[in-house]
Enzyme design. Structure first.
Site, PDB file in Angstrom:
ATOM      1  N   LYS A   1       0.899  -1.185  -0.108  1.00  0.00           N
ATOM      2  CA  LYS A   1      -0.021  -0.083  -0.046  1.00  0.00           C
ATOM      3  C   LYS A   1       1.003   1.154   0.140  1.00  0.00           C
ATOM      4  CE  LYS A   1      -3.571   2.316   2.739  1.00  0.00           C
ATOM      5  NZ  LYS A   1      -4.517   2.057   3.783  1.00  0.00           N
TER       6      LYS A   1
ATOM      7  N   ASP B   1     -10.921   4.456  12.660  1.00  0.00           N
ATOM      8  CA  ASP B   1     -11.558   4.283  11.420  1.00  0.00           C
ATOM      9  C   ASP B   1     -12.158   2.893  11.251  1.00  0.00           C
ATOM     10  OD1 ASP B   1     -12.336   5.650   9.018  1.00  0.00           O
ATOM     11  OD2 ASP B   1     -10.729   5.115   7.901  1.00  0.00           O
TER      12      ASP B   1
END
Length: 280
Positions: A13, A123
């Site tokens: 990522k 989150d």
């Protein structure tokens, strides 16, 4: 997805440039996450960063600037995200799989919170819950996570709200308060979306709680073609009740993740002291 020399599959990522994070802070946070080892949390394999010089125009002049590119390497999880399994209706997966996912998320979150220096995810949402080939849940994406040195409540200094609307608790949106109950609220939203669908989540505030719980139970009994065992029926009942407690506006009325895990483990066992009351 990339392949290491030893044959291990990893997900890479690339992170957006974060000018406010220096290299030492970046390394410290990653080192903290590399110490996280739990079956319900995506394993961090490592990270890399590269600094290059570019020429940019600034106030009419060409100047040299350093650009830092960062990437993190994570274990590759084959089943995609939980978000892919959700829709307006209750989750398309069977109840046993849904319960396994719910329990896995809870156990992973309990691991993060249950330490002298807890990590708050901040989150938690279906897109950040990955599923492996056996449909076991793994909490992922710690881009907004914070490591704290106690379990007290913190006030953020920034007025810039970071997170995903719909999964953030009201005390954070209104007063920038961060506590373990932030993740608990997000967990409640996820469980309701699994059990009642996304449309069910948005409609439940307008239904009497007892009626909502009854409808969820009946919908799952119908979905399982009336073959749901008494044990599974109790799992459904317990999970939806937990979820509704998790999304209480008053954070002191939400259970802790330790209480939730304990309540799940007590399914089928005579309960003497189910969680109740106010907790900070």
């Amino acid at each position: 997805m990339e392949l290491f020399n030893n044959g291990e599959e990893v997900a890479v990522k690339k992170l957006h440039q974060m000018l406010w994070i220096d290299d030492e802070q970046f390394k410290n946070e990653l080192n903290n996450l590399m110490m996280v080892q739990h079956k319900n949390i995506v394993r961090l394999v490592g990270y890399c960063y590269h600094t290059s010089q570019i020429v940019v125009e600034y106030k009419g002049n060409h100047v040299s600037a350093s650009v830092v590119e960062r990437a993190i390497c994570l274990e590759y999880v084959q089943g995609g995200s939980l978000d892919n399994q959700l829709s307006a209706e209750p989750c398309r997966l069977d109840w046993d799989t849904c319960y396994k996912i719910i329990k896995g998320i809870c156990e992973g979150l309990h691991y993060l919170h249950n330490d002298d220096t807890p990590i708050y995810h901040l989150d938690l949402k279906p897109a950040n819950i990955l599923l492996d080939k056996d449909m076991a849940a793994k909490i992922a994406d710690f881009g907004l996570s914070r490591l704290f040195y106690s379990k007290q409540t913190y006030m953020t200094q920034s007025q810039d709200i970071k997170g995903t609307r719909g999964y953030m608790p009201p005390e954070y949106i209104n007063r920038q308060k961060i506590s373990p109950k932030f993740d608990v609220f997000s967990l409640g939203v996820i469980i309701i979306q699994i059990m009642a669908g996304k449309e069910g989540y948005y409609s439940f505030p307008y239904s009497p709680q007892k009626e909502f719980i009854k409808n969820v139970r009946e919908n799952w009994r119908t979905k399982e073609q009336a073959t749901m065992s008494p044990h599974a029926s109790e799992e459904v009942n317990t999970c939806i009740k937990i979820a509704l407690k998790c999304v209480e506006d008053d954070r002191t009325r939400r259970p802790t993740i330790a209480q939730i895990v304990n309540e799940l483990s007590n399914i089928g066992v005579a309960k003497v002291h189910p969680f109740s009351g106010r907790t900070s």
